[in-house]
Motif scaffolding. Structure first.
Motif, PDB file in Angstrom:
ATOM      1  N   THR A 128      -4.333  -5.603  -9.080  1.00  0.00           N
ATOM      2  CA  THR A 128      -3.938  -6.672  -8.157  1.00  0.00           C
ATOM      3  C   THR A 128      -2.552  -6.397  -7.589  1.00  0.00           C
ATOM      4  N   LEU A 129      -1.645  -5.916  -8.434  1.00  0.00           N
ATOM      5  CA  LEU A 129      -0.301  -5.554  -7.976  1.00  0.00           C
ATOM      6  C   LEU A 129      -0.375  -4.474  -6.902  1.00  0.00           C
ATOM      7  N   LEU A 130      -1.202  -3.466  -7.134  1.00  0.00           N
ATOM      8  CA  LEU A 130      -1.347  -2.381  -6.152  1.00  0.00           C
ATOM      9  C   LEU A 130      -1.953  -2.900  -4.852  1.00  0.00           C
ATOM     10  N   ARG A 131      -2.860  -3.871  -4.968  1.00  0.00           N
ATOM     11  CA  ARG A 131      -3.450  -4.462  -3.759  1.00  0.00           C
ATOM     12  C   ARG A 131      -2.393  -5.207  -2.963  1.00  0.00           C
ATOM     13  N   PHE A 132      -1.488  -5.895  -3.660  1.00  0.00           N
ATOM     14  CA  PHE A 132      -0.388  -6.583  -2.984  1.00  0.00           C
ATOM     15  C   PHE A 132       0.495  -5.583  -2.234  1.00  0.00           C
ATOM     16  N   VAL A 133       0.779  -4.455  -2.883  1.00  0.00           N
ATOM     17  CA  VAL A 133       1.601  -3.420  -2.235  1.00  0.00           C
ATOM     18  C   VAL A 133       0.932  -2.941  -0.953  1.00  0.00           C
ATOM     19  N   ARG A 134      -0.383  -2.706  -1.021  1.00  0.00           N
ATOM     20  CA  ARG A 134      -1.111  -2.216   0.161  1.00  0.00           C
ATOM     21  C   ARG A 134      -1.161  -3.279   1.259  1.00  0.00           C
ATOM     22  N   LEU A 135      -1.278  -4.554   0.879  1.00  0.00           N
ATOM     23  CA  LEU A 135      -1.283  -5.636   1.866  1.00  0.00           C
ATOM     24  C   LEU A 135       0.062  -5.706   2.599  1.00  0.00           C
ATOM     25  N   ILE A 136       1.135  -5.528   1.858  1.00  0.00           N
ATOM     26  CA  ILE A 136       2.464  -5.547   2.469  1.00  0.00           C
ATOM     27  C   ILE A 136       2.606  -4.391   3.455  1.00  0.00           C
TER      28      ILE A 136
END
Length: 286
Positions: A128-136
């Motif tokens: 989920t953290l990595l998904r947040f990074v990609r969304l940013i």
């Protein structure tokens, strides 16, 4: 800027002009002290060449009028200063999965350049953290995860061989907090691979006080992640001096606005503890 003509760097220090990839100075914005637009304007006009970034610490931007935030971000951009949200994203989790994407869009609209993710406060799975990074990153902003060196014991992966995709029973939450620099580094490396631009290292238990700096942890983090990809919080002038002494002017530091000039004195010359003799106390204007 004739007042700063004394300033010079040794040729082998190779400190570039802005925008910089290393030797970055990020300044704490409105949070612990009240910085009005006029004060920020004075800071940018008098020493803006030494400030790379402005951080709205503690989610302070969430309490400010949007028009004020836009005026501050526009002012910062005129002086080539990027603006970071600070750690606030964790307060959006209760609003559901779509809230984070909306948060990224709002930050972009307000003029922020960087979104910081406090990994400890977020308390989300690594994917989920990595998904947040990609969304940013997909939103056109920079991502800066913030890591602490201590973790909840239940967050540390259990070793042992298992088949790919095998069911892993959930581990009950523990009250025990343990230090694990290797886990910090592994998660930070994965964030960088996902597109994160820089990793912020929490000062707690690492470098909050100059007389108890964990040099072993700092050396390991820099050795694995690289000097350009890490930023450390320097809580006071003595901590800043320790970092510059150990790693030179190329180290990236997050400091209070009152310490910007002292830090630049240290970056510019080997002044040691006598750097105050050049300009006196940190900054007499504030």
């Amino acid at each position: 800027m004739s007042v700063y003509r004394w300033k010079s760097f040794y040729e082998d220090e190779d400190r570039p002009e802005k925008p910089r990839r290393y030797g970055v100075t990020e300044m704490r914005g409105p949070n612990y002290t009240l910085l009005t637009q006029n004060v920020l304007q004075d800071i940018f006009e008098s020493m803006g060449q030494f400030v790379d970034g402005l951080k709205f610490s503690g989610g302070s931007h969430s309490l400010m009028p949007k028009d004020f935030i836009k005026e501050v971000t526009n002012m910062a951009h005129k002086h080539d200063v990027y603006v970071s949200t600070g750690d606030w994203a964790e307060h959006l989790l209760h609003k559901g999965p779509s809230a984070f994407k909306e948060y990224v869009e709002e930050c972009k609209h307000l003029g922020f350049d960087t979104i910081e993710l406090n990994v400890g406060s977020l308390g989300v799975p690594e994917e989920t953290l990595l998904r947040f990074v990609r969304l940013i990153k997909s939103g056109g902003l920079k991502a800066k995860p913030q890591f602490a060196v201590k973790f909840n014991k239940s967050d540390i992966p259990i070793g042992g061989d298992r088949a790919f995709g095998a069911y892993v029973a959930p581990v009950p939450r523990s009250l025990e907090i343990v230090e694990d620099v290797d886990l910090l580094i592994r998660r930070a490396e994965r964030c960088l691979e996902a597109g994160a631009d820089m990793i912020m290292i929490d000062a707690d238990d690492v470098c909050k006080y100059a007389d108890s700096v964990r040099a072993d942890i700092i050396a390991k983090v820099i050795g694995r992640l690289g000097l350009e990809k890490t930023m450390f919080e320097a809580s006071n002038a003595k901590t800043s001096e320790w970092f510059i002494t150990q790693y030179g002017p190329r180290v990236n530091l997050f400091v209070d606005h009152s310490n910007v000039m002292d830090l630049e004195c240290l970056r510019g010359r080997n002044l040691g503890k006598n750097h105050a003799s050049v300009l006196g106390s940190s900054y007499f204007l504030f």
